[in-house]
Design a protein around this motif. Structure first.
Motif, mmCIF file in Angstrom:
data_model
loop_
_atom_site.group_PDB
_atom_site.id
_atom_site.type_symbol
_atom_site.label_atom_id
_atom_site.label_comp_id
_atom_site.label_asym_id
_atom_site.label_seq_id
_atom_site.Cartn_x
_atom_site.Cartn_y
_atom_site.Cartn_z
ATOM 1 N N ASN A 105 0.832 -1.203 0.000
ATOM 2 C CA ASN A 105 0.000 0.000 0.000
ATOM 3 C C ASN A 105 0.869 1.256 0.000
ATOM 4 N N HIS A 106 1.999 1.170 0.717
ATOM 5 C CA HIS A 106 2.858 2.343 0.832
ATOM 6 C C HIS A 106 3.586 2.626 -0.476
ATOM 7 N N ALA A 107 3.553 1.663 -1.397
ATOM 8 C CA ALA A 107 4.223 1.845 -2.681
ATOM 9 C C ALA A 107 3.316 2.467 -3.736
ATOM 10 N N VAL A 108 2.054 2.791 -3.362
ATOM 11 C CA VAL A 108 1.130 3.416 -4.291
ATOM 12 C C VAL A 108 1.669 4.788 -4.691
ATOM 13 N N GLN A 109 1.618 5.100 -5.989
ATOM 14 C CA GLN A 109 2.135 6.370 -6.470
ATOM 15 C C GLN A 109 1.357 7.533 -5.859
ATOM 16 N N PRO A 110 2.051 8.604 -5.430
ATOM 17 C CA PRO A 110 1.368 9.772 -4.840
ATOM 18 C C PRO A 110 0.365 10.355 -5.828
ATOM 19 N N LEU A 111 -0.820 10.672 -5.337
ATOM 20 C CA LEU A 111 -1.879 11.223 -6.175
ATOM 21 C C LEU A 111 -2.336 12.556 -5.605
ATOM 22 N N SER A 112 -2.955 13.359 -6.461
ATOM 23 C CA SER A 112 -3.498 14.637 -6.031
ATOM 24 C C SER A 112 -4.730 14.939 -6.873
ATOM 25 N N GLY A 113 -5.763 15.467 -6.206
ATOM 26 C CA GLY A 113 -7.002 15.767 -6.916
ATOM 27 C C GLY A 113 -7.704 14.537 -7.426
ATOM 28 N N HIS A 114 -7.501 13.414 -6.768
ATOM 29 C CA HIS A 114 -8.040 12.131 -7.226
ATOM 30 C C HIS A 114 -9.332 11.764 -6.492
ATOM 31 N N THR A 115 -9.949 10.696 -6.962
ATOM 32 C CA THR A 115 -11.146 10.142 -6.323
ATOM 33 C C THR A 115 -10.763 8.873 -5.573
ATOM 34 N N ILE A 116 -11.179 8.800 -4.313
ATOM 35 C CA ILE A 116 -10.968 7.579 -3.530
ATOM 36 C C ILE A 116 -12.289 6.819 -3.497
ATOM 37 N N GLU B 43 -5.776 13.601 2.157
ATOM 38 C CA GLU B 43 -5.594 15.047 2.349
ATOM 39 C C GLU B 43 -5.572 15.788 1.016
ATOM 40 N N LYS B 44 -5.122 15.103 -0.066
ATOM 41 C CA LYS B 44 -5.022 15.753 -1.373
ATOM 42 C C LYS B 44 -6.123 15.302 -2.335
ATOM 43 N N ALA B 45 -7.025 14.467 -1.838
ATOM 44 C CA ALA B 45 -8.073 13.923 -2.713
ATOM 45 C C ALA B 45 -9.164 14.952 -2.980
ATOM 46 N N LYS B 46 -9.844 14.801 -4.120
ATOM 47 C CA LYS B 46 -10.929 15.712 -4.501
ATOM 48 C C LYS B 46 -12.290 15.162 -4.086
ATOM 49 N N LEU B 47 -12.423 13.817 -4.132
ATOM 50 C CA LEU B 47 -13.728 13.194 -3.900
ATOM 51 C C LEU B 47 -13.556 11.858 -3.192
ATOM 52 N N LEU B 48 -14.453 11.561 -2.252
ATOM 53 C CA LEU B 48 -14.506 10.259 -1.578
ATOM 54 C C LEU B 48 -15.855 9.622 -1.884
ATOM 55 N N VAL B 49 -15.827 8.415 -2.440
ATOM 56 C CA VAL B 49 -17.060 7.707 -2.793
ATOM 57 C C VAL B 49 -17.164 6.446 -1.947
ATOM 58 N N CYS B 50 -18.247 6.322 -1.168
ATOM 59 C CA CYS B 50 -18.477 5.145 -0.315
ATOM 60 C C CYS B 50 -19.549 4.271 -0.945
ATOM 61 N N THR B 51 -19.161 3.099 -1.422
ATOM 62 C CA THR B 51 -20.121 2.186 -2.051
ATOM 63 C C THR B 51 -20.510 1.039 -1.132
ATOM 64 N N PHE B 52 -20.083 1.106 0.151
ATOM 65 C CA PHE B 52 -20.383 0.020 1.083
ATOM 66 C C PHE B 52 -21.886 -0.178 1.212
ATOM 67 N N PRO B 53 -22.358 -1.426 1.239
ATOM 68 C CA PRO B 53 -23.783 -1.668 1.485
ATOM 69 C C PRO B 53 -24.168 -1.447 2.945
ATOM 70 N N SER B 54 -23.190 -1.538 3.856
ATOM 71 C CA SER B 54 -23.471 -1.419 5.287
ATOM 72 C C SER B 54 -23.443 0.046 5.732
ATOM 73 N N PHE B 55 -24.513 0.487 6.376
ATOM 74 C CA PHE B 55 -24.593 1.865 6.876
ATOM 75 C C PHE B 55 -23.505 2.149 7.902
ATOM 76 N N LEU B 56 -23.246 1.206 8.807
ATOM 77 C CA LEU B 56 -22.253 1.427 9.853
ATOM 78 C C LEU B 56 -20.860 1.620 9.262
ATOM 79 N N ASP B 57 -20.525 0.878 8.222
ATOM 80 C CA ASP B 57 -19.232 1.041 7.556
ATOM 81 C C ASP B 57 -19.111 2.430 6.945
ATOM 82 N N VAL B 58 -20.189 2.880 6.305
ATOM 83 C CA VAL B 58 -20.191 4.212 5.694
ATOM 84 C C VAL B 58 -20.048 5.281 6.771
#
Length: 564
Positions: free
Chosen positions: A403-414, A473-488
Motif C-alpha cells: 500500500n505504501h508503494a502506491v504512487q502519490p496522487l493529487s485531486g483524485h477520487t478515492i 488530504e489531497k483527494a478531490k472526492l470520496l465515494v463510499c459504495t459500502f452496502p453497510s450503513f455502519l461502515d459508511v
C-alpha cells in the motif's frame, strides 16, 4: 382427548404452530423458534394437549423429506465454485474443529463417546436462515465478511447429507462401528448409482411427459411423488429417507423443470416443515430445561466462545484482516436449523438421550435468540478496539505493505469498495483519464484489480491509516459504495477528521440512515432502490409520450421531495 383421534391432535399442533410463529414474528425472531416453543408447550412434558407424539413424528418426517428435496433443487455447482477456498476448506475445517470441541465438552460432562461425537456435530452447524436475514437487513450481504459467512453456511448445509449417512452408525456397539460405517457407505454408494441412472434417463422423461399435459396439478403431484418415492427407495438401501430426497432434488435440479418444481413444492415444504419443528419441540423435556438453567447457560457460553474463535480464525488464516475475521466470528456463533434435523436422526437412532436432546434444544434456541445481539456486538467491539493504540495495531496487522508503494496522487477520487457498484464509475474515470484509487477489504478483489492495472489498496477504508495511505488530504472526492450503513458512517467520520473539505458521495438504503449521514457531512446521498424506481418511472412516462423536459422536471421533483 385420545378418543377424539389423531386428527384433533394434528389440528392442535398446527394451531400451536401458527400461534408460536406469529408470536416469534412479532418479536422479530425466526418463526421456527415459535414452532419449537409451541411444540414444547403442547407436549406431554408441557400442557399435555398432544399425547400421540409418535404419529405426529411420522407425519413430520414428510417435512424433512421435502426440506432436503428442496435443498437439492436449490443446490448450484456454480455457486460452490464461486465461494472459493476460504469457504470450502475453511467450512470443512470449522465443522471438524467445532465437532472436536463439542466432543470434548460431552466427554467432560461424562456422556458416552457416541453421544459426545453426535453433540459436537450438532453444534458445528450455524443458522443459514437467521444469518442471511440479518445480513440483508444490515446491508452486509455483499460485504467481505458477508460473502465468507454465506460460503461457510453453504458448506455447512451440504454437510448435513453425509452426516445423516455416517452419524447414525454410531448407534451400534463400539466393536461394530467400523463395519457399520462401511456398510452405510456401501449402501449410500449403491443408492447413488441407482439414482444417477434413474435421474439421467427416467426422471427427465417422466417430467417431460407430465409437463406436456400443461396441468399444474399433475406436475405438482408428480414432483411430490418423485421426492417421496426417492425417500422410500433410499430406505430399501438402508439410507436415510431425507438423503434419498436430497439426491432426487439434486438430479431434478439439473433439469429445465427445476424452477417450477421448486416454486410448486415450497408451500408443501413449509407446511410440513412447521409440523416437523413442532414435533421436535414435543420431544424436549421442558422440566429438564427449567431445572437446569445454569447448565444451559454454561453450554451456551461454551458454544458461542468456541464457534467465535474457530470461525474468526478461518478468514484470518486465509489472508483476510482482523476486521473481517472479527465480524465472521461473531456472525456464526449460533446453532442452526439443520441441527434440529440432525438431532431428530440422533434421537431416532437411540444415540441422543432425552436429557441431552433437551439440553441441545435449549442451547440452540438461546443462541438463535442471541444472534442479533451478538452480531451487533461485532460493531461495538470493532469501535472499541479502534479507540486504543493496541487495538489499532491489531486491526492494521494485515495491512498490505505494498500500500505504501502506491504512487502519490493529487485531486483524485478515492473509491471505498471495489464491487459492482463502483464498476461504472471506474470505467468512466478511466476513459476521461481522471485519477482514482480503490480501497477494498477483499484480497481477491485487490488481486483482480492489480492484475488489471487499477490503483488499489487492500485494507479497511474506515481506518484512518488506510485513508492516509490513499492520500485523502489531497483527494478531490470520496465515494463510499459500502452496502453497510455502519461502515459508511465510520468511514465518513474518519475522513472528515483527516480532510474536512473533501466532497463525499455515499450509498444509503434507509431514510433514517440518510438523515444521519447527511448530518455528519455527506454531500451527496444515493439510494439504489429509489434511483431504480426513478428509472422505471422515466421509461413508463416515455412510453406514454411525455416529452423529455417534462419527464426530467417530474423526476427532479421526486428527488427533491416537492411533488405533492
Amino acid at each position: 382427548m385420545e378418543s377424539l383421534g389423531l386428527g384433533f391432535e394434528i389440528i392442535i399442533v398446527l394451531v400451536a404452530a401458527v400461534a408460536g410463529g406469529v408470536l416469534a414474528h412479532r418479536l422479530r425472531l425466526p418463526v421456527l423458534l415459535g414452532y419449537l416453543l409451541a411444540g414444547m408447550l403442547v407436549s406431554p412434558h408441557g400442557l399435555g394437549l398432544v399425547q400421540d407424539t409418535a404419529a405426529i413424528e411420522g407425519l413430520a418426517q414428510i417435512g424433512v423429506v421435502l426440506l432436503l428435496f428442496t435443498l437439492g433443487l436449490e443446490f448450484s455447482l456454480d455457486e460452490l465454485r464461486k465461494i472459493g477456498a476460504v469457504a470450502v476448506l475453511g467450512g470443512i475445517a470449522q465443522i471438524l474443529l467445532t465437532a472436536l470441541a463439542g466432543f470434548g465438552l460431552g466427554s467432560a460432562l461424562g456422556w458416552p463417546v457416541a453421544e459426545s461425537i453426535f453433540f459436537g456435530f450438532l453444534i458445528s452447524l450455524s443458522s443459514t436462515l437467521i444469518v442471511l436475514k440479518l445480513l440483508l437487513e444490515r446491508g452486509e450481504f455483499d460485504s467481505c465478511h458477508g460473502r465468507i459467512m454465506t460460503g461457510i453456511l453453504l458448506i455447512q448445509d451440504l454437510s448435513l447429507v453425509p452426516l445423516m449417512i455416517i452419524l447414525p452408525a454410531l448407534g451400534t456397539s463400539g466393536a461394530d462401528v467400523g463395519p457399520a460405517l462401511l456398510e452405510a457407505g456401501r449402501n449410500a454408494l449403491g443408492f447413488i448409482v441407482v439414482m444417477l441412472g434413474a435421474g439421467l434417463f427416467l426422471l427427465p422423461k417422466v417430467l417431460d411427459r407430465v409437463a406436456r399435459a400443461r396441468s399444474r396439478e399433475l406436475f405438482l403431484i408428480s414432483v411430490v411423488s418423485l421426492s417421496l418415492a426417492a425417500a422410500i427407495a433410499a430406505a430399501f438401501f438402508g439410507v436415510s429417507a431425507a438423503v434419498g430426497a436430497f439426491i432426487a432434488g439434486l438430479l431434478i435440479g439439473r433439469s429445465v423443470f427445476a424452477r417450477q418444481a421448486l416454486a410448486d413444492i415450497v408451500p408443501f415444504r413449509d407446511a410440513f416443515g412447521a409440523l416437523f419443528f413442532v414435533s421436535l419441540g414435543t420431544l424436549a423435556d421442558l422440566s429438564f430445561i427449567t431445572a437446569n438453567p445454569g447448565l444451559i447457560i454454561g453450554v451456551v457460553a461454551f458454544i458461542i466462545a468456541v464457534k467465535f474463535f474457530i470461525c474468526a480464525a478461518i478468514p484470518w488464516i486465509f489472508g483476510y484482516n482482523a476486521r473481517t475475521a472479527l465480524f465472521t466470528g461473531f456472525g456464526l456463533t449460533q446453532i442452526g436449523e439443520f441441527s434440529f434435523v440432525l438431532a431428530g436422526v440422533g434421537v431416532a437412532a437411540g444415540i441422543l438421550r432425552e436429557t441431552t436432546y433437551a439440553l441441545t434444544l435449549g442451547a440452540a434456541i438461546t443462541t438463535m435468540v442471541l444472534t442479533p445481539f451478538v452480531m451487533s456486538a461485532a460493531h461495538f467491539a470493532y469501535r472499541q478496539l479502534e479507540k486504543f493504540r493496541f487495538g489499532q495495531r491489531m486491526l492494521s496487522l494485515r495491512a498490505d505493505e505494498s500500500n505504501h508503494a502506491v504512487q502519490p496522487l493529487s485531486g483524485h477520487t478515492i473509491i471505498c469498495g471495489g464491487g459492482r457498484t463502483s464498476d461504472t464509475l471506474v470505467k468512466v474515470l478511466s476513459r476521461r483519464k481522471l485519477a482514482y484509487l480503490i480501497i477494498d477489504l477483499d484480497p481477491q478483489v485487490i488481486k483482480r484489480l492489480r492484475r488489471a492495472g487499477v490503483p488499489s489498496i487492500y485494507g479497511d477504508a474506515s481506518n484512518p491509516e488506510i485513508l492516509a495511505c490513499a492520500g485523502l488530504e489531497k483527494a478531490k472526492l470520496l465515494v463510499c459504495t459500502f452496502p453497510s450503513f455502519l461502515d459508511v458512517e465510520i468511514t465518513v467520520k474518519n475522513a472528515r477528521s483527516v480532510n474536512p473539505r473533501i466532497d463525499i458521495v455515499a450509498r444509503v438504503e434507509r431514510d433514517r440512515d440518510a438523515e444521519t449521514l447527511h448530518n455528519i457531512g455527506v454531500n451527496e446521498l444515493v439510494k439504489p432502490q429509489f434511483e431504480a424506481s426513478l428509472e422505471i418511472t422515466r421509461h413508463a412516462l416515455h412510453r406514454y409520450g411525455v416529452n423529455a423536459t417534462e419527464i426530467q422536471y417530474l423526476l427532479n421533483s421526486l428527488r427533491q421531495g416537492t411533488m405533492s
